[in-house]
Design an enzyme around this catalytic site. Structure first.
Site, short mmCIF file in Angstrom:
data_model
loop_
_atom_site.label_atom_id
_atom_site.label_comp_id
_atom_site.label_asym_id
_atom_site.label_seq_id
_atom_site.Cartn_x
_atom_site.Cartn_y
_atom_site.Cartn_z
N SER A 173 18.15 -29.29 3.70
CA SER A 173 17.58 -29.44 2.40
C SER A 173 16.62 -28.52 2.04
O SER A 173 15.99 -27.99 2.58
CB SER A 173 17.10 -30.82 2.41
OG SER A 173 15.81 -31.70 1.79
N TYR A 196 11.89 -36.67 7.96
CA TYR A 196 13.57 -36.18 7.37
C TYR A 196 13.75 -35.25 7.08
O TYR A 196 14.11 -34.23 7.82
CB TYR A 196 13.47 -37.02 5.86
CG TYR A 196 14.58 -36.41 5.10
CD1 TYR A 196 15.79 -36.90 4.69
CD2 TYR A 196 14.75 -35.27 4.01
CE1 TYR A 196 16.65 -36.61 4.16
CE2 TYR A 196 15.59 -34.77 3.55
CZ TYR A 196 16.44 -35.45 3.28
OH TYR A 196 17.77 -35.09 2.37
#
Length: 246
Positions: free
Chosen positions: A135, A148
């Site tokens: 990400s 995350y």
């Protein structure tokens, strides 16, 4: 990697980026197996794209992964590509331990466990590829989702190290680095105009994967705001802008 002629496993293939990648690789002439926790969701995708296969697995559970990998290699012995796409993203108020533990198990330990189970088979293939999905938040964290962010930073570092360890073998390691994309990963993302439209992300990503050789990091232009912040000397400004800190 070759864009066609593979047998490809895509985890988290029932929706979002995983489903869209499954569609594209299926259309490019690959045998595609999608995996996820909900068999009914997977079966609906297979019904939409005949010729795909679907198998259930809980990527947050070590025993489920071990059983899944054993069945997978029996049913699909030509498997030579895995795309580690399954993941969870949940906002946390400071440290929310149950959320953190599920996130680490699914996003970080899941790909490590599954790769451990598949790697001997992949090393025996003429050509194979391991694709991870990190990400932009691996490079500039979002304050609302600390665990995350940490798992995606972990995936980035793991991908870099594994790539070097496998250099000289027939196994490629490619990291896909998405920006925020309009999917259901978090509530509101699918309709958020600040997120990249899913189809635009998939089109640009597939174009990069078709390059020969494919880049070791698949970074669409939209993610470079985050990916390149440190090297541009703009980390502080980008961190503040991402997190609404003025």
């Amino acid at each position: 990697m070759d864009i066609s002629g593979n047998t490809i496993l895509i985890t988290g293939g029932g929706s979002g980026i995983g489903k869209a990648l499954a569609r594209e690789f299926h259309g490019a002439g690959n045998k595609v197996i999608i995996a996820g926790r909900r068999q009914a969701v997977l079966d609906a995708v297979v019904e939409q794209f005949p010729g795909m296969a679907a198998m259930a697995v809980d990527m947050g559970d070590a025993a489920s992964i071990a059983d899944f990998a054993a069945r997978l290699l029996v049913e699909h012995p030509a498997l030579n590509v895995v795309i580690h796409n399954a993941g969870v993203m949940v906002a946390e108020d400071k440290i929310d331990l149950p959320i953190a533990e599920v996130t680490v198990a699914t996003n970080l330990l899941g790909p490590i466990r599954l790769t451990h189970a598949l790697l001997p088979h992949f090393l025996a293939q003429p050509k194979a590829a391991i694709l991870t999905v990190s990400s932009g938040l691996a490079f500039v964290p979002l304050v609302a989702t600390p665990t995350y962010d940490a798992t995606k930073a972990g995936i980035h570092g793991w991908s870099m190290a594994l790539r070097e360890q496998l250099r000289g073998t027939g196994v490629e390691v490619i990291e896909i680095v998405p920006p925020g994309v309009q999917t259901d990963l978090m509530p509101g993302h699918a309709d958020d105009p600040q997120m990249m439209p899913l189809e635009a992300f998939i089109e640009e990503t597939m174009g990069l994967l078709r390059q020969q050789p494919a880049p070791s990091e698949i970074c669409v232009e939209r993610v470079m705001f985050l990916r390149g912040a440190d090297r541009r000397g703009e980390y502080g400004r980008v961190f503040a802008a991402l997190n609404g800190l003025g």
